[in-house]
Design a protein around this motif. Structure first.
Motif, PDB file in Angstrom:
ATOM      1  N   TRP A 265      -2.506   6.757  -0.402  1.00 29.06           N
ATOM      2  CA  TRP A 265      -3.595   5.961   0.165  1.00 29.06           C
ATOM      3  C   TRP A 265      -4.159   6.771   1.320  1.00 29.06           C
TER       4      TRP A 265
ATOM      5  N   GLY B 295       0.264   0.948  -9.756  1.00 24.51           N
ATOM      6  CA  GLY B 295      -0.601   0.658  -8.624  1.00 24.51           C
ATOM      7  C   GLY B 295      -1.690   1.712  -8.493  1.00 24.51           C
TER       8      GLY B 295
ATOM      9  N   GLU C 106      -9.124   5.307  -7.200  1.00 21.73           N
ATOM     10  CA  GLU C 106      -9.935   4.166  -6.807  1.00 21.73           C
ATOM     11  C   GLU C 106     -10.617   4.517  -5.490  1.00 21.73           C
TER      12      GLU C 106
ATOM     13  N   SER D  46       1.373  -2.061  -5.074  1.00 22.11           N
ATOM     14  CA  SER D  46       0.243  -2.826  -5.601  1.00 22.11           C
ATOM     15  C   SER D  46      -1.040  -2.005  -5.511  1.00 22.11           C
ATOM     16  N   SER D  47      -1.030  -0.922  -4.725  1.00 25.61           N
ATOM     17  CA  SER D  47      -2.227  -0.091  -4.604  1.00 25.61           C
ATOM     18  C   SER D  47      -1.905   1.345  -4.217  1.00 25.61           C
ATOM     19  N   ALA D  48      -1.821   2.224  -5.181  1.00 22.27           N
ATOM     20  CA  ALA D  48      -1.828   3.680  -5.044  1.00 22.27           C
ATOM     21  C   ALA D  48      -0.537   4.330  -4.546  1.00 22.27           C
TER      22      ALA D  48
ATOM     23  N   THR E 150     -13.338   2.575 -10.153  1.00 24.24           N
ATOM     24  CA  THR E 150     -12.117   3.235 -10.586  1.00 24.24           C
ATOM     25  C   THR E 150     -12.432   4.330 -11.590  1.00 24.24           C
TER      26      THR E 150
ATOM     27  N   ASP F  23      -9.838   4.962   0.845  1.00 21.92           N
ATOM     28  CA  ASP F  23     -10.224   3.698   1.461  1.00 21.92           C
ATOM     29  C   ASP F  23     -10.866   3.983   2.804  1.00 21.92           C
TER      30      ASP F  23
ATOM     31  N   ILE G  42       0.842  -1.202   0.000  1.00 21.80           N
ATOM     32  CA  ILE G  42       0.000   0.000   0.000  1.00 21.80           C
ATOM     33  C   ILE G  42       0.880   1.255   0.000  1.00 21.80           C
TER      34      ILE G  42
ATOM     35  N   ARG H 220      -5.995   6.358  -3.737  1.00 20.79           N
ATOM     36  CA  ARG H 220      -7.075   5.479  -3.286  1.00 20.79           C
ATOM     37  C   ARG H 220      -7.698   6.089  -2.039  1.00 20.79           C
TER      38      ARG H 220
END
Length: 184
Positions: free
Chosen positions: A106, A125, A159, A101-103, A165, A131, A72, A129
């Motif tokens: 975050w 990524g 995302e 793998s994600s943003a 997305t 979240d 992350i 995001r």
């Protein structure tokens, strides 16, 4: 913090270069700061903020490039406590080529991110995001998201929690996203 370079730092857990935890200062400012090639083996390749209370975080004329975190937040992981919030304002700064793998950024519950005249390009990524339970918001004001119709941030520009997305933003983009409603 002003005119500082964080180059090629490594953490076996969170926070590749700079970390704020517990009761952080109520205002954090970074001007002309370079985060280049920092690595966290888990979360927050360049900056990790896991804070109690309320924080205003201003970043001006700064660069986040080639930072990595496998799970992350290759550039910034922002986690306010249940009773706090984070108000991040990024002005005239760039996030380019960060890998996760994600943003690159975050943002958890009660985090407001404003990108003003900044660039979010070539981040693997994704770029941002949100979240949370719908309480986080992203404001893009005249910011560069890459080439029109091309997803420069893989797999997406933004995302949100429900998995929706949003892609294809280009230069000089102004829009708003919330965790609950998506981008508009």
């Amino acid at each position: 913090m002003e005119s500082v370079d964080f180059l090629s730092n490594h953490s076996p857990y969170h926070c590749g270069a700079v970390g704020f935890g517990g009761r952080a200062p109520t205002t954090i400012s970074m001007t002309d700061v370079l985060f280049d090639s920092n690595i966290a083996d888990s979360v927050g390749g360049a900056v990790e903020m896991d804070i109690d209370g309320a924080v205003s975080f201003d970043i001006v004329d700064s660069t986040f490039i080639a930072n990595e975190a496998p799970t992350i937040a290759s550039a910034m992981n922002l986690v306010p406590s249940d009773d706090g919030y984070c108000d991040l304002v990024v002005t005239n700064s760039s996030f380019d080529g960060n890998i996760s793998s994600s943003a690159a950024i975050w943002a958890y519950s009660d985090t407001w991110v404003t990108l003003d005249s900044s660039a979010m390009t070539n981040n693997v990524g994704g770029a941002v995001r949100l979240d949370d339970d719908g309480s986080s918001t992203l404001y893009s004001i005249d910011s560069d998201w890459g080439v029109e119709g091309v997803d420069d941030n893989t797999p997406c520009d933004v995302e949100v929690q429900n998995g929706a997305t949003f892609t294809g933003y280009d230069s000089s983009e102004t829009f708003t996203c919330t965790g609950a409603l998506g981008c508009f």
